[in-house]
Write a protein that holds these residues in place. Structure first.
Motif, mmCIF file in Angstrom:
data_model
loop_
_atom_site.group_PDB
_atom_site.id
_atom_site.type_symbol
_atom_site.label_atom_id
_atom_site.label_comp_id
_atom_site.label_asym_id
_atom_site.label_seq_id
_atom_site.Cartn_x
_atom_site.Cartn_y
_atom_site.Cartn_z
ATOM 1 N N UNK A 84 0.801 -1.225 0.000
ATOM 2 C CA UNK A 84 0.000 0.000 0.000
ATOM 3 C C UNK A 84 0.836 1.279 0.000
ATOM 4 N N UNK A 85 1.975 1.246 0.693
ATOM 5 C CA UNK A 85 2.867 2.411 0.776
ATOM 6 C C UNK A 85 2.138 3.655 1.290
ATOM 7 N N UNK A 86 1.322 3.470 2.319
ATOM 8 C CA UNK A 86 0.533 4.578 2.860
ATOM 9 C C UNK A 86 1.333 5.375 3.886
ATOM 10 N N UNK A 87 1.214 6.686 3.775
ATOM 11 C CA UNK A 87 1.799 7.615 4.747
ATOM 12 C C UNK A 87 0.691 8.591 5.163
ATOM 13 N N UNK A 88 -0.195 8.163 6.055
ATOM 14 C CA UNK A 88 -1.336 9.005 6.424
ATOM 15 C C UNK A 88 -0.892 10.284 7.126
ATOM 16 N N UNK A 89 -1.511 11.385 6.736
ATOM 17 C CA UNK A 89 -1.179 12.686 7.305
ATOM 18 C C UNK A 89 -2.115 13.019 8.461
ATOM 19 N N UNK A 90 -1.515 13.454 9.547
ATOM 20 C CA UNK A 90 -2.269 13.902 10.720
ATOM 21 C C UNK A 90 -1.771 15.288 11.112
ATOM 22 N N UNK A 91 -2.536 15.951 11.958
ATOM 23 C CA UNK A 91 -2.104 17.232 12.525
ATOM 24 C C UNK A 91 -1.966 17.065 14.031
ATOM 25 N N UNK A 92 -0.971 17.716 14.580
ATOM 26 C CA UNK A 92 -0.810 17.768 16.030
ATOM 27 C C UNK A 92 -0.187 19.109 16.363
ATOM 28 N N UNK A 93 -0.141 19.439 17.634
ATOM 29 C CA UNK A 93 0.342 20.776 17.942
ATOM 30 C C UNK A 93 1.031 20.911 19.280
ATOM 31 N N UNK A 94 1.855 21.925 19.326
ATOM 32 C CA UNK A 94 2.390 22.408 20.596
ATOM 33 C C UNK A 94 1.491 23.580 20.962
ATOM 34 N N UNK A 95 0.485 23.316 21.769
ATOM 35 C CA UNK A 95 -0.509 24.337 22.120
ATOM 36 C C UNK A 95 -0.146 24.925 23.468
ATOM 37 N N UNK A 96 0.065 26.222 23.486
ATOM 38 C CA UNK A 96 0.519 26.873 24.710
ATOM 39 C C UNK A 96 -0.433 27.984 25.128
ATOM 40 N N UNK A 97 -0.498 28.202 26.432
ATOM 41 C CA UNK A 97 -1.162 29.351 27.017
ATOM 42 C C UNK A 97 -0.207 29.910 28.073
ATOM 43 N N UNK A 98 -0.622 30.927 28.787
ATOM 44 C CA UNK A 98 0.334 31.611 29.659
ATOM 45 C C UNK A 98 0.891 30.713 30.753
ATOM 46 N N UNK A 99 0.141 29.661 31.121
ATOM 47 C CA UNK A 99 0.609 28.761 32.183
ATOM 48 C C UNK A 99 1.485 27.615 31.675
ATOM 49 N N UNK A 100 1.533 27.378 30.347
ATOM 50 C CA UNK A 100 2.380 26.292 29.852
ATOM 51 C C UNK A 100 1.804 25.581 28.641
ATOM 52 N N UNK A 101 2.220 24.317 28.454
ATOM 53 C CA UNK A 101 1.808 23.498 27.319
ATOM 54 C C UNK A 101 0.696 22.541 27.722
ATOM 55 N N UNK A 102 -0.214 22.250 26.777
ATOM 56 C CA UNK A 102 -1.346 21.366 27.053
ATOM 57 C C UNK A 102 -1.008 19.931 26.667
ATOM 58 N N UNK A 103 -1.200 19.007 27.616
ATOM 59 C CA UNK A 103 -1.058 17.575 27.377
ATOM 60 C C UNK A 103 -2.404 16.903 27.619
ATOM 61 N N UNK A 104 -2.685 15.861 26.834
ATOM 62 C CA UNK A 104 -3.919 15.103 27.007
ATOM 63 C C UNK A 104 -3.617 13.634 27.240
ATOM 64 N N UNK A 182 -2.777 30.184 22.602
ATOM 65 C CA UNK A 182 -4.147 30.503 23.009
ATOM 66 C C UNK A 182 -4.219 31.870 23.667
ATOM 67 N N UNK A 183 -5.356 32.516 23.478
ATOM 68 C CA UNK A 183 -5.594 33.814 24.118
ATOM 69 C C UNK A 183 -6.241 33.651 25.484
ATOM 70 N N UNK A 184 -6.615 32.422 25.835
ATOM 71 C CA UNK A 184 -7.240 32.159 27.125
ATOM 72 C C UNK A 184 -6.223 31.527 28.075
ATOM 73 N N UNK A 185 -6.576 31.446 29.343
ATOM 74 C CA UNK A 185 -5.719 30.824 30.333
ATOM 75 C C UNK A 185 -6.291 29.508 30.827
ATOM 76 N N UNK A 186 -5.555 28.849 31.716
ATOM 77 C CA UNK A 186 -5.979 27.557 32.243
ATOM 78 C C UNK A 186 -7.298 27.665 32.996
#
Length: 244
Positions: A84-104, A182-186
Motif C-alpha cells: 500500500x505504501x501509505x503515509x497518512x497525514x495527521x495534525x498535532x500541535x504544541x498548544x501553549x497558554x500563559x501557564x504552559x503546554x497542554x497535554x492530554x 491561546x488567548x485564554x488561560x488555564x
C-alpha cells in the motif's frame, strides 16, 4: 525511529486527486481486518477518507485521499506497507497558554497509543477540509480537533503556524506539527474541557515550560513517542542519542 522535516510556516497541502492501487490479496486483507475491527468496535468505527502523503518539500506537501480502512489495516499489519505504501497525514500541535503546554491523556479505547499522554490535540486530515481547487486546509483541521477534543472555540487561538513534519518510520504516520498560542488561560481551559466528552482524552494537564522535562521523567514511558520527539526537536527535553 522518526524523521523530522522543517516546514515553511505557510506550507501548502494539496490533493492531487490520485487513487490508491491495491492488489487483490491486499484488498482481501484490508476487508478482513475491517470486519474484525468493526465487530469489536461497532458504530464507533467509521470508514472516512484520510489524506495520504506522497511527496514533501518545506513549502509543499502533496498526496491524495484514501479510505481509513486501508490506513487501519496497514497499522494492524505493517507488512501491508510493502503493497500500500501509505503515509497518512495527521495534525498535532504544541498548544501553549500563559501557564504552559497542554497535554492530554489518550483514551484506552483508541487505536494508537491508548492510555498515554501526548501534546494535545491531534487527529487525521480528512476530506472535510479539502477545497474545490484541491487545497487542503490543515489549519482548519487542527482548529476542528481543538474544538472536538478540548472544546476550544477557534477564536481562542491567537496565533498558529506550521513547524515541521514528523514521520514515524515504523507506522509511517506523518504528523504535521503546528505551533498554536491561546488567548485564554488555564482558568478558562479546564471548565471548557470538563463540558465536553471523553472520546479522545480522559484528562488534560497544563505543564509549565520549565517543568516539561520533569513531567516526562515522572510519566516514565507514558508519553507518546511522537510527542517526545516533538519536544526534543523544540528543545524542551533531550532524548538518548539526540543532539538536542
Amino acid at each position: 525511529m522518526f524523521n523530522i522535516i522543517e516546514l515553511s510556516p505557510n506550507v501548502n497541502v494539496t490533493d492531487t486527486g490520485g487513487a490508491l492501487a491495491v492488489s487483490p490479496s491486499a484488498q482481501e486483507r484490508i476487508e478482513a481486518i475491517w470486519r474484525q475491527e468493526k465487530a469489536a468496535r461497532g458504530d464507533a468505527l467509521y470508514n472516512g477518507r484520510v489524506f495520504n502523503l506522497t511527496s514533501i518539500t518545506p513549502g509543499e506537501i502533496t498526496g491524495f485521499y484514501v479510505d481509513y480502512a486501508a490506513v487501519l489495516a496497514q497499522h494492524r499489519d505493517p507488512d501491508l506497507f510493502n503493497d500500500l505504501n501509505l503515509r497518512p497525514l495527521a495534525v498535532c500541535g504544541i498548544v501553549s497558554l500563559k501557564q504552559g503546554l497542554i497535554f492530554g491523556l489518550r483514551n484506552d479505547n483508541l487505536t494508537a497509543d491508548p492510555g498515554m499522554w501526548e501534546l494535545a490535540a491531534s487527529g487525521g486530515v480528512d476530506d472535510s477540509v479539502r477545497g474545490e481547487n484541491g487545497a487542503v486546509d490543515f489549519q482548519e483541521q487542527f482548529l476542528g480537533e481543538l474544538c472536538e477534543e478540548l472544546n476550544l472555540p477557534s477564536d481562542a487561538v491567537s496565533a498558529i503556524s506550521a513547524v515541521a513534519l514528523l514521520e514515524d518510520l515504523k507506522t509511517h504516520v506523518c504528523d504535521l506539527v503546528l505551533d498554536a498560542r491561546l488567548s485564554i488561560g488555564a482558568e478558562t481551559l479546564f471548565p471548557l474541557f470538563n463540558e465536553c466528552g471523553r472520546d479522545e482524552y480522559t484528562a488534560i494537564d497544563v505543564i509549565p515550560e520549565s517543568g516539561v522535562k520533569g513531567f516526562v521523567q515522572l510519566m516514565k514511558g507514558s508519553v507518546t513517542p511522537a510527542s517526545l520527539h516533538i519536544l526534543s526537536h523544540k528543545g524542551y527535553i533531550k532524548l538518548l542519542g539526540s543532539a538536542a
